[in-house]
Design an enzyme around this catalytic site. Structure first.
Site, PDB file in Angstrom:
ATOM      1  CG  ASP A   1      -0.354  10.903  -3.774  1.00  0.00           C
ATOM      2  OD1 ASP A   1      -1.117  11.767  -4.160  1.00  0.00           O
ATOM      3  OD2 ASP A   1       0.660  10.272  -4.483  1.00  0.00           O
ATOM      4  N   GLY A   2      -1.741  10.398   0.613  1.00  0.00           N
ATOM      5  CA  GLY A   2      -2.217   9.724   1.938  1.00  0.00           C
ATOM      6  C   GLY A   2      -3.576  10.238   2.416  1.00  0.00           C
TER       7      GLY A   2
ATOM      8  CG  ASP B   1       8.494 -11.109   3.840  1.00  0.00           C
ATOM      9  OD1 ASP B   1       8.699 -12.134   4.300  1.00  0.00           O
ATOM     10  OD2 ASP B   1       9.219 -10.145   3.809  1.00  0.00           O
TER      11      ASP B   1
ATOM     12  CG  LEU C   1       5.981   0.594  -9.414  1.00  0.00           C
ATOM     13  CD1 LEU C   1       5.825   0.128 -10.904  1.00  0.00           C
ATOM     14  CD2 LEU C   1       5.667   2.042  -9.644  1.00  0.00           C
ATOM     15  CB  SER C   2       7.562  -0.443  -3.882  1.00  0.00           C
ATOM     16  OG  SER C   2       6.659  -1.296  -2.990  1.00  0.00           O
TER      17      SER C   2
ATOM     18  CB  THR D   1       1.355   4.169  -9.697  1.00  0.00           C
ATOM     19  OG1 THR D   1       0.244   4.777  -8.879  1.00  0.00           O
ATOM     20  CG2 THR D   1       0.883   3.948 -10.968  1.00  0.00           C
ATOM     21  N   GLY D   2       1.690   2.258  -6.691  1.00  0.00           N
ATOM     22  CA  GLY D   2       1.741   2.307  -5.071  1.00  0.00           C
ATOM     23  C   GLY D   2       2.792   1.121  -4.774  1.00  0.00           C
TER      24      GLY D   2
ATOM     25  CG  ASN E   1      -3.422   3.360  -3.650  1.00  0.00           C
ATOM     26  OD1 ASN E   1      -4.027   3.829  -4.751  1.00  0.00           O
ATOM     27  ND2 ASN E   1      -2.364   3.984  -3.041  1.00  0.00           N
ATOM     28  CD  GLU E   2      -2.175  -0.638  -1.572  1.00  0.00           C
ATOM     29  OE1 GLU E   2      -2.082   0.144  -0.491  1.00  0.00           O
ATOM     30  OE2 GLU E   2      -1.397  -0.103  -2.793  1.00  0.00           O
TER      31      GLU E   2
END
Length: 291
Positions: free
Chosen positions: A73-74, A176, A191-192, A187-188, A146-147
Site C-alpha cells: 500500500d505504501g 499529540d 482507524l488506529s 482504514t489507515g 489517505n490523510e
C-alpha cells in the site's frame, strides 16, 4: 499499450513477481517505462529491464495507458504522486504485506494482465485531499490519497491544534496531533486512532485527534466540500506535517488548510473485487470465534 512501472522498494522475494510482470507485458508487445527509483533498487540486486525507458517524478506520464504499482500500500500511495491531474489508471500488484489498496495478488499476474488487455475491469475513483499552505511544503505535490496529519515534534508535550471549518471555529484539540483523512484513509492511521470506517465513495473527511488529552473529544465526520484550516501552538515551535508517507517540519507561523483535491485517483478494479470482502479479509473486520 504504453505502461509505466513503479516500485518504492524491492525485496528479494518480490523480484520474481516483478520479472513476471515485465515478461508478460513484453510478450504482449507493451512499451514499458520504469521509474528511476525502481531501477535503482533493481540495480542493487543485479537486476535490470534494459528495454524499458526511465522516468522520474518530474516527468509527465501523459500518453500512458496504465501505471503498475509493484509493492504494498505504501508503494501505491507513492505511485499516486507521480500521476497528478492526469488520473492515469493505477494497477496495484501486491508484492507487499497487507495489500488493502494494492488488491491484485502476485500469484495471479497473468490473469490480471489478461484482464487489462481484454477490458475485464472497471475503475474505482478515490477522492484526494489537497493542502493549501503559504509555503511550498511538498514540492508542488500537495495532495494525498489517505490523510493529512499534524503531529508534535522534538518534545513529549502535547500540542494544541485550533481547527476551523469554513472559517468557523470547531475545536481546540489538545493532543499529540490531528488527522484529516479521506474515505480511503479512514482504514489507515485514522482507524488506529479510533476513527470510523467510511465507505470509499462517501463524500466526507474524517477529523481524528491523536491521543487527545480531553477524553470526551471524538472523531468527527464532515463534508468534503468543507475547507478545514488550522492554527498550531505548543512548547516547541516546530511541528511535523505529513501527506500520506511524506512529511515535513514546519514552524507555528505556517498557514495551512485542507480541502478536496480537484482531481481523483483512478484505481483499476477487477470484476471480483469487493470492498466489504477486503475489509473482512485484510482487516479481520467482524471476525468472531462464532463465525
Amino acid at each position: 499499450m504504453r505502461i509505466a512501472l513503479h516500485a518504492k522498494a524491492v525485496h528479494p522475494d518480490s523480484i520474481p513477481y516483478m520479472r513476471q510482470v515485465v515478461e508478460e507485458l513484453v510478450a504482449r508487445g507493451a512499451e514499458l517505462f520504469i521509474s528511476k527509483t525502481f531501477q535503482k533498487h533493481l540495480h542493487n540486486f543485479g537486476e535490470s529491464f534494459p528495454d524499458a525507458r526511465l522516468f522520474s517524478r518530474t516527468d509527465s506520464l501523459e500518453g500512458m495507458d496504465f501505471i503498475f504499482s509493484l509493492g504494498g500500500d505504501g508503494t501505491l500511495l507513492d505511485t499516486i504522486t507521480y500521476i497528478g491531474a492526469l488520473e492515469l489508471p493505477v494497477v496495484g500488484i501486491n508484492t507487499g504485506r497487507l495489500g488493502f489498496l494494492a488488491t491484485m495478488p502476485k500469484d495471479k499476474i497473468r490473469e490480471v494482465i489478461d484482464a487489462l488487455y481484454n477490458s475485464y475491469f472497471s475503475y474505482d475513483y478515490r477522492s484526494l485531499i489537497h493542502l493549501d499552505a503559504d509555503q511550498d511544503l511538498f514540492e508542488g505535490r500537495n495532495y494525498g490519497l489517505n490523510e493529512f496529519t499534524i503531529l508534535k515534534k522534538d518534545t513529549s508535550s502535547m500540542i494544541v491544534v485550533h481547527t476551523y471549518i469554513d472559517g468557523e471555529f470547531l475545536n481546540s484539540y489538545w493532543a499529540d496531533g490531528l488527522i484529516v483523512a479521506t474515505p480511503t484513509g479512514s482504514t489507515g492511521y485514522s482507524l488506529s486512532c479510533g476513527g470510523p470506517l467510511v465507505l470509499p465513495q462517501s463524500n466526507n473527511f474524517v477529523v481524528t485527534p491523536v491521543s487527545p488529552h480531553n477524553l470526551y473529544v471524538r472523531p468527527m465526520v464532515v463534508s468534503d466540500n468543507s475547507v478545514i484550516s488550522f492554527e498550531i501552538e505548543g512548547r516547541s515551535n516546530h511541528f511535523l506535517v505529513s501527506l500520506d508517507s511524506r512529511s515535513r517540519t514546519v514552524d507555528a507561523s505556517v498557514q495551512m488548510a485542507v480541502r478536496k483535491e480537484a482531481f481523483r485517483a483512478k484505481l483499476v478494479k477487477l470484476s471480483d473485487y469487493n470492498f466489504f470482502d477486503t475489509l473482512r479479509q485484510k482487516l479481520n473486520w467482524g471476525l468472531d470465534n462464532r463465525n
